[in-house]
Scaffold this active site. Structure first.
Site, PDB file in Angstrom:
ATOM      1  CB  ILE A  85      22.700  16.001  32.056  1.00  0.00           C
ATOM      2  CG1 ILE A  85      22.771  15.016  33.235  1.00  0.00           C
ATOM      3  CG2 ILE A  85      24.106  16.422  31.622  1.00  0.00           C
ATOM      4  CD1 ILE A  85      23.425  15.581  34.477  1.00  0.00           C
ATOM      5  CB  ILE A  86      21.382  17.941  27.830  1.00  0.00           C
ATOM      6  CG1 ILE A  86      20.495  16.731  27.506  1.00  0.00           C
ATOM      7  CG2 ILE A  86      22.834  17.530  28.055  1.00  0.00           C
ATOM      8  CD1 ILE A  86      20.790  16.070  26.177  1.00  0.00           C
ATOM      9  CG  HIS A  90      21.091   4.270  31.891  1.00  0.00           C
ATOM     10  ND1 HIS A  90      20.867   3.398  30.838  1.00  0.00           N
ATOM     11  CD2 HIS A  90      20.020   5.100  31.925  1.00  0.00           C
ATOM     12  CE1 HIS A  90      19.717   3.689  30.267  1.00  0.00           C
ATOM     13  NE2 HIS A  90      19.179   4.708  30.907  1.00  0.00           N
ATOM     14  CG  HIS A 141      19.822   8.674  29.373  1.00  0.00           C
ATOM     15  ND1 HIS A 141      19.038   8.807  28.241  1.00  0.00           N
ATOM     16  CD2 HIS A 141      19.209   7.750  30.141  1.00  0.00           C
ATOM     17  CE1 HIS A 141      17.996   8.002  28.324  1.00  0.00           C
ATOM     18  NE2 HIS A 141      18.072   7.347  29.468  1.00  0.00           N
ATOM     19  CD  GLU A 147      18.118   4.939  26.321  1.00  0.00           C
ATOM     20  OE1 GLU A 147      17.324   5.882  26.116  1.00  0.00           O
ATOM     21  OE2 GLU A 147      17.916   4.052  27.167  1.00  0.00           O
ATOM     22  CB  VAL A 180      21.714   9.046  40.195  1.00  0.00           C
ATOM     23  CG1 VAL A 180      21.016  10.171  40.923  1.00  0.00           C
ATOM     24  CG2 VAL A 180      20.830   8.487  39.082  1.00  0.00           C
TER      25      VAL A 180
END
Length: 304
Positions: free
Chosen positions: A119-120, A243, A180, A211, A239
């Protein structure tokens, strides 16, 4: 139709931005293959142990990448050591990026495009770039596509995709998107996503991370300031795996309910969204057609 035109416009704007800042030069990695050369696209995913979300995300993006690059082979690698170990215990083999690149070299591939579904530009992406860099001398050309949220135009595209997908979900509720997160400064990407949501008028959308920053407490402060009793939780992740099902649908939901909120769940990974899938493909197309300029070359140019 209007949304498709808007997305295409943003993608082209993103490409123009990347090219104009002298970070890239035009270079077609697969357009210069010689008779003995072989090209391949390596899709890199964090991974998941849940077959249902894998089918809707990982397998779909792999198939769409195959359609976007006909004639090229599509391979796959996963990065989560925990997930790889769990799958191995089930008798399922998945390669990590280093193993996949070594295998590609042995099979005679010379030109490689690596596109991750990160994502990042966080710790996962940094580690992936490091692995690729160490093995790049084994190939004639290796390119790396950028993660989902890289340019401001990427953020705008994903914001439009997410808000449209959730438009009819629990109208009147606040939407809390949970990413995340990471321990490095790149966690600011999530705060930027939150800022841009509100700048675009989505005042009842908030972002938190499992996190990193923003934390649950920061997200809770925003929820309380809005004074709406209903919250819809959704993963800001590729997905809807561990988490999403344990942290978001478990701990975060329970904490919010303890605070008196009515909590609903929207457990769909970003990878299920066609617009998000197409943005990854746009990043791969750009990487296939442009080569990053090294800092050494830049310094030489600046000194002239």
């Amino acid at each position: 139709m209007r949304l498709i035109i808007w997305i295409v416009t943003l993608c082209w704007a993103s490409l123009a931005f990347a090219h104009s800042d002298a970070n890239y030069v035009e270079s077609d990695v697969f357009g210069k293959l010689g008779p003995q050369d072989k090209g391949v696209i390596l899709m890199v995913h964090f991974g998941t142990t849940y077959a249902d979300t894998r089918e809707k995300t990982i397998e779909v993006i792999n198939a769409k990448m195959k359609e976007a690059f006909p004639g090229l082979e599509i391979r796959e690698a996963w990065t989560s050591r925990i997930i790889l170990r769990k799958l191995k215990e089930r008798g399922e083999e998945r390669l990590n990026p280093t193993e996949a690149l070594i295998r590609l070299q042995k099979e005679g591939f010379t030109h490689v495009l690596v596109q991750s579904t990160n994502i990042i530009e966080g710790t996962e992406m940094t580690e992936l770039r490091r692995e690729i860099e160490s093995l790049a001398p084994n190939f004639k050309d290796v390119r790396v596509g950028n993660p989902l949220l890289y340019s401001p135009e990427d953020y705008a595209t994903v914001i439009q995709a997410v808000t449209q997908a959730m438009e009819g979900i629990e109208k009147g509720s606040q939407k809390l998107l949970v990413g995340h997160g990471t321990v490095v400064p790149a966690t600011a990407s999530y705060a930027m996503f939150d800022y841009m949501l509100k700048a675009k008028g989505y005042s009842h959308y908030h972002v938190g991370t499992v996190e990193g920053y923003p934390t649950f407490e920061e997200a809770l402060n925003q929820l309380e300031a809005a004074k709406l009793p209903v919250v819809t939780l959704a993963p800001l992740m590729f997905v809807a795996g561990d988490h999403a099902r344990n942290d978001i649908a478990g701990e975060w939901k329970e904490k919010l309910e303890e605070k008196g909120y009515e909590v609903n769940l929207y457990l769909k990974g970003l990878g299920e969204n066609p617009v998000v899938q197409d943005l990854y493909i746009a990043h791969a197309r750009f990487a296939a057609g442009h080569k990053a300029v090294s800092m050494a070359v830049k310094k030489r140019n600046y000194s002239k």
